[in-house]
Design a protein around this motif. Structure first.
Motif, PDB file in Angstrom:
ATOM      1  N   MET A   1       0.851  -1.192   0.000  1.00 18.45           N
ATOM      2  CA  MET A   1       0.000   0.000   0.000  1.00 18.45           C
ATOM      3  C   MET A   1       0.890   1.246   0.000  1.00 18.45           C
ATOM      4  O   MET A   1       1.800   1.371   0.804  1.00 18.45           O
ATOM      5  CB  MET A   1      -0.894  -0.001   1.253  1.00 18.45           C
ATOM      6  CG  MET A   1      -1.799   1.205   1.348  1.00 18.45           C
ATOM      7  SD  MET A   1      -2.963   1.040   2.717  1.00 18.45           S
ATOM      8  CE  MET A   1      -1.839   1.141   4.103  1.00 18.45           C
ATOM      9  N   ARG A   2       0.648   2.153  -0.936  1.00 18.14           N
ATOM     10  CA  ARG A   2       1.455   3.361  -1.008  1.00 18.14           C
ATOM     11  C   ARG A   2       1.102   4.266   0.142  1.00 18.14           C
ATOM     12  O   ARG A   2      -0.051   4.478   0.471  1.00 18.14           O
ATOM     13  CB  ARG A   2       1.180   4.072  -2.337  1.00 18.14           C
ATOM     14  CG  ARG A   2       2.088   5.277  -2.561  1.00 18.14           C
ATOM     15  CD  ARG A   2       1.894   5.817  -3.965  1.00 18.14           C
ATOM     16  NE  ARG A   2       0.544   6.301  -4.156  1.00 18.14           N
ATOM     17  CZ  ARG A   2       0.149   7.526  -3.830  1.00 18.14           C
ATOM     18  NH1 ARG A   2       1.005   8.372  -3.295  1.00 18.14           N
ATOM     19  NH2 ARG A   2      -1.092   7.911  -4.030  1.00 18.14           N
ATOM     20  N   ARG A   3       2.135   4.809   0.799  1.00 20.04           N
ATOM     21  CA  ARG A   3       1.923   5.632   1.980  1.00 20.04           C
ATOM     22  C   ARG A   3       2.504   7.011   1.736  1.00 20.04           C
ATOM     23  O   ARG A   3       3.532   7.153   1.068  1.00 20.04           O
ATOM     24  CB  ARG A   3       2.573   4.995   3.205  1.00 20.04           C
ATOM     25  CG  ARG A   3       2.038   3.598   3.469  1.00 20.04           C
ATOM     26  CD  ARG A   3       2.729   2.964   4.652  1.00 20.04           C
ATOM     27  NE  ARG A   3       2.415   3.668   5.888  1.00 20.04           N
ATOM     28  CZ  ARG A   3       1.276   3.533   6.540  1.00 20.04           C
ATOM     29  NH1 ARG A   3       0.336   2.763   6.086  1.00 20.04           N
ATOM     30  NH2 ARG A   3       1.068   4.184   7.658  1.00 20.04           N
ATOM     31  N   PRO A   4       1.892   8.059   2.260  1.00 19.87           N
ATOM     32  CA  PRO A   4       2.385   9.419   2.049  1.00 19.87           C
ATOM     33  C   PRO A   4       3.716   9.656   2.753  1.00 19.87           C
ATOM     34  O   PRO A   4       4.104   8.928   3.653  1.00 19.87           O
ATOM     35  CB  PRO A   4       1.279  10.293   2.655  1.00 19.87           C
ATOM     36  CG  PRO A   4       0.610   9.407   3.647  1.00 19.87           C
ATOM     37  CD  PRO A   4       0.681   8.034   3.085  1.00 19.87           C
ATOM     38  N   ALA A   5       4.379  10.711   2.348  1.00 21.11           N
ATOM     39  CA  ALA A   5       5.656  11.064   2.970  1.00 21.11           C
ATOM     40  C   ALA A   5       5.458  11.386   4.435  1.00 21.11           C
ATOM     41  O   ALA A   5       4.447  11.939   4.846  1.00 21.11           O
ATOM     42  CB  ALA A   5       6.263  12.267   2.248  1.00 21.11           C
ATOM     43  N   ARG A   6       6.463  11.027   5.251  1.00 17.22           N
ATOM     44  CA  ARG A   6       6.347  11.208   6.684  1.00 17.22           C
ATOM     45  C   ARG A   6       7.578  11.881   7.240  1.00 17.22           C
ATOM     46  O   ARG A   6       8.576  12.069   6.568  1.00 17.22           O
ATOM     47  CB  ARG A   6       6.206   9.839   7.356  1.00 17.22           C
ATOM     48  CG  ARG A   6       5.080   9.042   6.732  1.00 17.22           C
ATOM     49  CD  ARG A   6       4.129   8.630   7.800  1.00 17.22           C
ATOM     50  NE  ARG A   6       3.095   7.784   7.232  1.00 17.22           N
ATOM     51  CZ  ARG A   6       3.290   6.483   7.039  1.00 17.22           C
ATOM     52  NH1 ARG A   6       4.417   5.934   7.360  1.00 17.22           N
ATOM     53  NH2 ARG A   6       2.312   5.768   6.534  1.00 17.22           N
ATOM     54  N   ARG A   7       7.507  12.138   8.519  1.00 18.84           N
ATOM     55  CA  ARG A   7       8.655  12.660   9.227  1.00 18.84           C
ATOM     56  C   ARG A   7       9.716  11.565   9.324  1.00 18.84           C
ATOM     57  O   ARG A   7       9.428  10.382   9.155  1.00 18.84           O
ATOM     58  CB  ARG A   7       8.228  13.115  10.619  1.00 18.84           C
ATOM     59  CG  ARG A   7       7.332  14.341  10.559  1.00 18.84           C
ATOM     60  CD  ARG A   7       6.454  14.456  11.768  1.00 18.84           C
ATOM     61  NE  ARG A   7       7.212  14.637  12.989  1.00 18.84           N
ATOM     62  CZ  ARG A   7       6.633  14.814  14.165  1.00 18.84           C
ATOM     63  NH1 ARG A   7       5.329  14.827  14.266  1.00 18.84           N
ATOM     64  NH2 ARG A   7       7.372  14.978  15.249  1.00 18.84           N
ATOM     65  N   ARG A 140       0.191  -4.772   8.330  1.00 24.36           N
ATOM     66  CA  ARG A 140       0.970  -5.938   8.732  1.00 24.36           C
ATOM     67  C   ARG A 140       0.040  -7.125   8.969  1.00 24.36           C
ATOM     68  O   ARG A 140      -0.182  -7.549  10.098  1.00 24.36           O
ATOM     69  CB  ARG A 140       1.765  -5.631  10.002  1.00 24.36           C
ATOM     70  CG  ARG A 140       2.731  -4.464   9.847  1.00 24.36           C
ATOM     71  CD  ARG A 140       3.645  -4.365  11.039  1.00 24.36           C
ATOM     72  NE  ARG A 140       4.453  -5.574  11.173  1.00 24.36           N
ATOM     73  CZ  ARG A 140       5.202  -5.873  12.245  1.00 24.36           C
ATOM     74  NH1 ARG A 140       5.218  -5.032  13.274  1.00 24.36           N
ATOM     75  NH2 ARG A 140       5.902  -6.969  12.306  1.00 24.36           N
ATOM     76  N   PRO A 141      -0.526  -7.683   7.886  1.00 27.89           N
ATOM     77  CA  PRO A 141      -1.467  -8.801   8.047  1.00 27.89           C
ATOM     78  C   PRO A 141      -0.828 -10.038   8.669  1.00 27.89           C
ATOM     79  O   PRO A 141      -1.535 -10.891   9.204  1.00 27.89           O
ATOM     80  CB  PRO A 141      -1.943  -9.080   6.614  1.00 27.89           C
ATOM     81  CG  PRO A 141      -0.886  -8.494   5.737  1.00 27.89           C
ATOM     82  CD  PRO A 141      -0.356  -7.309   6.465  1.00 27.89           C
ATOM     83  N   ASP A 142       0.491 -10.128   8.598  1.00 27.74           N
ATOM     84  CA  ASP A 142       1.189 -11.264   9.199  1.00 27.74           C
ATOM     85  C   ASP A 142       1.749 -10.929  10.577  1.00 27.74           C
ATOM     86  O   ASP A 142       2.694 -11.572  11.046  1.00 27.74           O
ATOM     87  CB  ASP A 142       2.328 -11.723   8.289  1.00 27.74           C
ATOM     88  CG  ASP A 142       3.338 -10.592   8.008  1.00 27.74           C
ATOM     89  OD1 ASP A 142       3.010  -9.417   8.313  1.00 27.74           O
ATOM     90  OD2 ASP A 142       4.431 -10.886   7.490  1.00 27.74           O
ATOM     91  N   LEU A 143       1.179  -9.932  11.229  1.00 29.75           N
ATOM     92  CA  LEU A 143       1.659  -9.524  12.547  1.00 29.75           C
ATOM     93  C   LEU A 143       1.716 -10.731  13.478  1.00 29.75           C
ATOM     94  O   LEU A 143       0.743 -11.468  13.620  1.00 29.75           O
ATOM     95  CB  LEU A 143       0.712  -8.472  13.137  1.00 29.75           C
ATOM     96  CG  LEU A 143       1.157  -7.828  14.464  1.00 29.75           C
ATOM     97  CD1 LEU A 143       2.266  -6.815  14.206  1.00 29.75           C
ATOM     98  CD2 LEU A 143      -0.018  -7.150  15.152  1.00 29.75           C
ATOM     99  N   PRO A 144       2.870 -10.976  14.116  1.00 29.43           N
ATOM    100  CA  PRO A 144       2.964 -12.135  15.009  1.00 29.43           C
ATOM    101  C   PRO A 144       2.216 -11.893  16.310  1.00 29.43           C
ATOM    102  O   PRO A 144       1.720 -10.799  16.579  1.00 29.43           O
ATOM    103  CB  PRO A 144       4.477 -12.244  15.260  1.00 29.43           C
ATOM    104  CG  PRO A 144       4.968 -10.834  15.148  1.00 29.43           C
ATOM    105  CD  PRO A 144       4.122 -10.201  14.059  1.00 29.43           C
TER     106      PRO A 144
END
Length: 396
Positions: A1-7, A140-144
């Protein structure tokens, strides 16, 4: 998923990306849907169904647990450790008869505030946590690890058929979590300024002193229980029970009622009754306080009765990895240095503390239980982002 620029990014000790996120899903619609359920204890009015409809598509197995008149929900996703549980409630106190400028069950947003009974305590917090789950699991669909929610409809009421019975069920199912966050509105001034790592215990006592009825003109023929009870209460209130401890304020003892049921002015009554409430820290227990009260009675009133009701012992989650993870998430998301606090009343955390480390972290509670209860929309969204950090910090 494309995410906007961040700090610029920072990472936690596990290397998880701790960047500030501005694209968290919006918790407001879910909070509105919950507020529109008239779930005054013990009514549910569809609140648990609202939650189940959101959690099931995220992969949570939802268990509806009804005890007595109370609907409860335990939802769980995953089977490996660590197991992080969120605890909250969808029941609310009655709205009252006056003072509202908005429908207490309308979920209206006006001037940047979400209005409604439970907006702060604590349907808003429940909505924020579930929104955080949507955010984290989308990225993170594979989050442990294991994520779960214990949501009760009996926190504002007797607290008999809610969290305690669900915890009993969790023991039977071998699903006790490793740690738990309770979403009570703990912040005092700004979001994240306070984490509650403990609560005082609460003990109610009824002291009954028996005497001998008689004419007030002939006191030598009577035994005045009022005088005896006054001396008992004077001894109990003469000195503080303690000066506080490392994480707790001093214990308080408050006389809340004194009654002899005597309509006559010239009759010494046969019995006098007083009630009191003790909010106690970790220097005391129900047993030690009961012994203290009994000793005071025995010193002044040979014929007496003592009835005790303790809604919960004090508890403290000592600073350690779990508390440090919560502090780190608050610092990263809000810039606040959270105070570790144990003040206020009681919460269902007192039951969970018997099984695992537990702490309370939530919104600013300025309007809870008031007319026009409300929470700022911006704060609710910020709380969802904070909870997302907590989830990744602990489970990731």
């Amino acid at each position: 998923m494309r995410r906007p620029a961040r700090r610029p990014r920072s990472t936690n000790c596990c290397g998880i990306d701790r960047r500030v996120r501005n694209d968290t899903p919006d918790p407001v619609p879910l909070a509105q849907a919950l507020i529109r359920c008239r779930s005054v204890t013990p009514a549910d009015d569809g609140a648990m169904a609202v939650l189940e409809a959101v959690l099931a598509p995220l992969g949570f197995a939802c268990h509806r647990l009804r005890f007595g008149e109370v609907e409860n929900l335990f939802a769980v996703r995953g089977e490996s450790g660590p197991h992080l549980m969120f605890a909250g409630h969808t029941d609310v106190v009655p709205p009252g008869d006056a003072g509202w400028t908005a429908d207490p069950f309308g979920g209206e947003v006006r001037d940047g505030l979400l209005y409604g009974r439970g907006a702060t305590d604590m349907k808003g917090g429940v909505a924020a946590w579930i929104t955080a789950l949507q955010d984290v699991l989308a990225r993170r669909p594979d989050l442990p690890g294991t994520l779960s929610l214990l949501i009760t409809g009996d926190e504002e009421g007797p607290a008999i058929d809610g969290t305690t019975k669900v915890l009993d069920w969790l023991v039977e199912q071998s699903k006790i979590p490793d740690c738990c966050v309770v979403g009570e509105p703990t912040s005092k001034v700004v979001l994240g300024d306070t984490i509650k790592v403990g609560r005082r215990g609460s003990l109610n006592a009824t002291l009954t002193v028996h005497g001998t009825q008689g004419h007030s003109a002939y006191p030598q023929r009577a035994d005045n229980p009022v005088h005896r009870l006054v001396r008992v209460l004077a001894s109990l209130t003469a000195e503080p029970l303690d000066q506080g401890s490392e994480f707790f304020e001093p214990t308080t003892l408050q006389v809340t009622s004194f009654d002899v049921g005597n309509a006559a002015t010239n009759v010494i009554p046969a019995m006098a009754v007083a009630r009191l409430n003790i909010r106690f820290n970790d220097l005391h227990t129900e047993a030690s306080l009961t012994a203290h009260l009994r000793a005071a009675l025995e010193g002044e009133a040979p014929r007496h009765g003592l009835a005790i009701s303790c809604s919960g012992e004090s508890f403290l989650t000592q600073p350690g990895p779990f508390v440090a993870a919560l502090q780190g998430a608050v610092r990263a998301e809000t810039g606040q240095e959270p105070k570790l606090d144990t003040g206020g009343g009681t919460s269902d955390a007192r039951f969970i503390a018997r099984y695992c480390p537990v702490a309370e972290l939530g919104a600013v509670g300025a309007t809870m239980h008031q007319a026009d209860e409300s929470t700022p929309v911006a704060e609710l969204r910020a709380l969802a982002r904070l909870y997302a950090r907590v989830i990744e910090e602990i489970v990731g």
